[in-house]
Design an enzyme around this catalytic site. Sequence first.
Site: not given
Ligand code: NAI
Length: 270
Positions: A15, A21-22, A66, A95, A150, A160, A198
Amino acid sequence: MAYNLLQGKKGIISGALDEKSIAWKIALKAKEEGATFTLTNAPIAMRMGQINKLAEACGAEIIPADATLVEDIEKLYTRSMEVLGGKVDFVLHSIGMSPNVRKGRSYGDLNYEWFLKSLDISALSFHKMLQVAEKLDAINEYGSVVGLSYIASQRTFPDYSDMAQAKAVLESIARSYGYRYGKLKKVRVNTVSQSPTKTTAGTGVGGFDAFFDYADKMSPLGNASAEECADYVISLFSDLTRKVTMQNLYHDGGFSSSGISEEIVEKMRQ
Ligand code: NAI
């Protein structure tokens, strides 16, 4: 400051799309704490993302996968064990994606094909990562698997949309698989419920800035940042949390236990 919490540990981090990205922050911290690991993301995300930069900084191999495809996940574990020289100690599931959210469909007008895609990408992929790991016996005893969630899984946040159901399923899988994997191999499974952050996925949700500020004002400690989330996740990968499993752990500055705050009362009075 590093504590060598992951010295000698091996893992898989999914991810990391870009610096926001986190997972990106978690990878940097894991490296700092002495871990070796592989990085993975969807093949399409790699073309857009800057993951090569992260791989270089971490000395990590990138394995495209994937997360909805079992055969890709099988290759991910097999190759990771080859590269790292044995079973892994930690796995990060970071993810999430909802086509309905991305395309702005309202909750009363969901496209069900997309709904299934949201569930597959954001929740079932967690089960797939666990089931494949179990079948390949890819995780060491007291290994730790963490997914990111979340609070919309537990309470309604209208924008959401179907991601709320996806997160509810994700958290439920952590309990069900945590039980099974704990009994079988002493592997731990948890979700971390993080403050709004963010990132690309975060800011894709409608009204994000408003609920980011709202959550910040509601939380006695303020919103938790991505870096702070990384610190917390590292503790869950470490041996300091060996009996923590099947939990949804709030990492939100106190938001989930707050009814109202002085700041919100002040705002309502204006
Ligand atoms: P991000 O957009 O940087 O990360 C999401 C990742 O999921 C991306 O790297 C993307 O390429 C990957 N992804 C999407 N479809 C995929 C697939 N089919 N196979 C493999 N990877 C795939 O955003 P973030 O915020 O770092 O998200 C990481 C996690 O944290 C997610 O589960 C998100 O729901 C969760 N989260 C985020 C919050 C926020 O406010 N940003 C709050 C709480 C949880």
